[in-house]
Design an enzyme around this catalytic site. Structure first.
Site, short mmCIF file in Angstrom:
data_model
loop_
_atom_site.label_atom_id
_atom_site.label_comp_id
_atom_site.label_asym_id
_atom_site.label_seq_id
_atom_site.Cartn_x
_atom_site.Cartn_y
_atom_site.Cartn_z
N SER A 51 0.70 -1.09 -0.49
CA SER A 51 0.12 -0.53 0.19
C SER A 51 0.42 1.82 -0.17
O SER A 51 0.28 2.55 -0.43
CB SER A 51 -0.87 -0.47 1.56
OG SER A 51 -1.46 -1.32 1.52
N HIS A 86 -2.30 -2.91 -7.01
CA HIS A 86 -2.65 -3.02 -5.42
C HIS A 86 -4.06 -3.01 -5.46
O HIS A 86 -5.33 -2.18 -5.66
CB HIS A 86 -2.14 -1.52 -5.33
CG HIS A 86 -2.60 -1.36 -3.57
ND1 HIS A 86 -2.94 0.28 -3.01
CD2 HIS A 86 -2.81 -1.41 -2.45
CE1 HIS A 86 -3.48 0.42 -2.29
NE2 HIS A 86 -2.87 -0.21 -1.46
N GLU A 120 -5.00 -0.79 -8.69
CA GLU A 120 -4.17 0.38 -9.30
C GLU A 120 -3.13 -1.11 -9.78
O GLU A 120 -2.15 -1.31 -9.09
CB GLU A 120 -2.98 0.77 -8.13
CG GLU A 120 -4.79 2.49 -7.49
CD GLU A 120 -4.37 2.67 -6.11
OE1 GLU A 120 -4.66 4.05 -5.96
OE2 GLU A 120 -3.21 2.73 -5.24
N ASN A 128 -4.75 6.80 -1.90
CA ASN A 128 -3.99 7.30 -0.66
C ASN A 128 -4.06 8.34 -0.56
O ASN A 128 -3.54 8.97 0.95
CB ASN A 128 -3.33 5.64 -0.03
CG ASN A 128 -3.94 4.39 0.92
OD1 ASN A 128 -4.95 4.90 0.86
ND2 ASN A 128 -3.20 3.96 0.67
N1 LIG Z 1 -5.51 -4.49 4.68
C1 LIG Z 1 -5.45 -3.67 3.69
O1 LIG Z 1 -5.92 -3.08 3.91
C2 LIG Z 1 -4.74 -3.99 2.42
C3 LIG Z 1 -5.20 -2.86 1.30
C4 LIG Z 1 -4.01 -2.67 0.11
C5 LIG Z 1 -2.87 -3.39 0.62
N2 LIG Z 1 -2.38 -3.77 1.06
C6 LIG Z 1 -0.61 -4.44 1.12
O2 LIG Z 1 -0.82 -5.73 1.29
C7 LIG Z 1 -0.24 -7.09 2.07
C8 LIG Z 1 -1.07 -7.74 3.30
O3 LIG Z 1 -1.27 -7.30 3.96
P1 LIG Z 1 -2.89 -7.78 4.59
O4 LIG Z 1 -2.95 -7.00 5.71
O5 LIG Z 1 -2.98 -8.66 4.25
O6 LIG Z 1 -1.15 -8.30 5.99
P2 LIG Z 1 -1.47 -9.61 6.86
O7 LIG Z 1 -0.74 -8.76 8.45
O8 LIG Z 1 -3.26 -9.52 7.51
O9 LIG Z 1 -1.86 -10.77 6.55
C9 LIG Z 1 -0.09 -10.63 5.68
C10 LIG Z 1 0.85 -12.40 6.27
O10 LIG Z 1 2.16 -12.36 5.52
C11 LIG Z 1 2.80 -13.41 5.79
N3 LIG Z 1 3.56 -13.54 6.16
C12 LIG Z 1 4.73 -12.52 6.80
N4 LIG Z 1 6.25 -13.00 6.11
C13 LIG Z 1 5.81 -13.77 5.23
C14 LIG Z 1 7.37 -14.42 4.27
N5 LIG Z 1 8.35 -13.51 4.35
N6 LIG Z 1 6.51 -15.55 3.89
C15 LIG Z 1 5.05 -15.68 3.01
N7 LIG Z 1 4.44 -15.00 3.92
C16 LIG Z 1 4.50 -14.28 4.67
C17 LIG Z 1 2.11 -13.68 7.45
O11 LIG Z 1 2.68 -14.75 8.44
C18 LIG Z 1 0.45 -12.79 7.31
O12 LIG Z 1 -0.83 -14.19 7.47
C19 LIG Z 1 0.43 -5.31 2.33
O13 LIG Z 1 1.95 -4.86 1.80
C20 LIG Z 1 -0.18 -4.29 2.54
O14 LIG Z 1 0.24 -2.86 2.69
C21 LIG Z 1 -3.14 -4.20 3.04
#
Ligand SMILES: NC(=O)c1ccc[n+]([C@@H]2O[C@H](COP(=O)([O-])OP(=O)(O)OC[C@H]3O[C@@H](n4cnc5c(N)ncnc54)[C@H](O)[C@@H]3O)[C@@H](O)[C@H]2O)c1
Length: 392
Positions: A123, A144, A156, A194
């Protein structure tokens, strides 16, 4: 590879909130999906929760039973990356940490084929920086998704500095085939949504801090007068004040401390007090049982003043995104209507209000406060001077 289609295997790394949502979309489209996470518990949880989601869709009559079973069957839940060798596209959705993501991209490159496209769902991090961890940064880009990914139509698409056009076109075309609305954004902090949405929160917080109105009244004005689905304070409470503050702080730092993005003390103190919003039971509103919340002051004149001030700042930010070539005017408008459900594209709105009025309002704010935060965008000034509109 010429084009990506259903026959390509899609790899997804990180089975948290976003990864499992993206896996659902890809498997529903018809890909075989490999969903990987380092945590076995998360993998198990992702499998259970996707099963439940598909069941619910089936109960609601949105999916045939057979399709629901097929979709889940198409997803392999794994712990290691070895199977990624056959993937045509890999989307990374792990923890938002640049060093960890870079390390992972170095690893992914070793286990995937040469022409596999590698995407990050980050993000806020620089796509260019993540791509720099790879031998072939030309095949790396940002894809994204918004949360919840299966429901939010906007995606995006963000090329890094070294991303090849072929990579961008191939990925964008596939995500369009998945049924999403894609917009293209330059690799800059916050991409489109954002970044452009910052004043929705920031200016609302300023109005609150200046004691012009309380949170309920500001929310009322934005919904009743502005037509937004949620008010800024309701939305901050839903997103979580900690998460919302973090995004603002990151964007502020990444823009080399441009005062337009300055975070709010009020929000910082809310976070310090543990008033995170819905998830902690209290934020700007109280969500605990048997508690009431203040009623808004339904004063139309005050409401219009609040709405106009926030809208002017949003329009100024949207104009800046076009001015600095972050995205086309069409994509900026599409991003805000599809990504955060704004009732209208901001630039279309600016045309309807009249660019001269928008500029005058901003000039008055700048004059009154003397703060750089309110400086009108040069594009608006130029367009007013030339009597132009964003759309004909
Ligand atoms: N949550 C949101 O609203 C949102 C929206 C858009 C983008 N994002 C982006 O998406 C990405 C994930 O966010 P999320 O909210 O799903 O996070 P989350 O914490 O729900 O999930 C992340 C997962 O990644 C796993 N993980 C960590 N390191 C790892 C590795 N080296 N190899 C494999 N798995 C690994 C963790 O165990 C966890 O299950 C981030 O970059 C975030 O910025 C999040």
């Amino acid at each position: 590879m010429t084009k990506l289609d259903r026959s390509n295997i899609t790899g997804i790394i990180g089975a948290g909130t976003m990864g499992r949502g993206i896996a659902q979309i890809a498997a529903t489209y018809g890909h075989s999906v490999i969903l990987q996470d380092i945590s076995s518990d998360v993998i198990q949880d992702a499998k259970t929760s996707l099963g439940k989601i598909l069941n619910r869709l089936e109960e609601k009559g949105r999916l045939e039973r057979e399709s629901a079973i097929e979709i889940l069957d198409r997803i392999q839940f794994v712990n290691d990356l070895r199977l990624f060798q056959q993937c045509g596209l890999v989307i990374e959705a792990i923890i938002e940490n640049l060093e960890i993501k870079k390390e992972l991209f170095g690893e992914i490159e070793k286990v995937t084929s040469e022409d596999c496209i590698l995407a990050t769902n980050t993000s806020s991090l620089s796509i260019t920086s993540i791509a720099a961890a790879c031998q072939k940064p030309e095949r790396v880009l940002g894809i994204h998704f918004f949360n919840p990914a299966p429901l939010m139509s906007l995606v995006e698409i963000i090329p890094g500095v070294l991303t090849e056009e072929f990579t961008v076109k191939t990925a964008q075309s596939l995500i369009n085939d998945w049924g999403k609305t894609t917009v293209r954004a330059k690799d800059t902090p916050g991409f489109i949504v954002n970044r452009v949405a910052r004043p929705f929160y920031g200016e609302a917080l300023r109005i609150l801090e200046e004691n012009i109105a309380d949170a309920a009244t500001i929310d009322w004005a934005m919904k009743e007068i502005g037509g937004f689905r949620m008010g800024p304070f309701e939305l901050m409470d839903l997103i979580g004040n900690d998460v919302n503050l973090k995004v603002t702080e990151t964007i502020f730092e990444e823009f080399f401390y441009d005062p337009r993005f300055k975070p709010s003390f009020t929000q910082k103190r809310m976070v310090e007090a543990g008033l995170l919003g819905k998830k902690s039971g209290r934020g700007y509103y109280d969500y605990r049982e048997n508690t009431g919340n203040p009623n808004p002051k339904e004063d139309t004149e005050l409401g219009e003043q609040i709405f106009l001030r926030i809208l002017m700042m949003l329009i100024n930010e949207a104009a800046d995104a076009v001015f600095l070539n972050i995205a086309s005017k069409e994509d900026v408008d599409l991003a805000m209507t599809k990504g955060v459900n704004y009732p209208k594209g901001l630039l279309q709105w600016a045309d309807e209000i009249g660019l001269e009025k928008v500029l005058t309002e901003l000039e008055q704010l700048q004059d009154e406060y003397g703060e750089d935060r309110y400086r009108p965008n040069p594009l608006l000034k130029r367009m007013v001077r030339n009597k132009e509109k964003f759309y004909d």
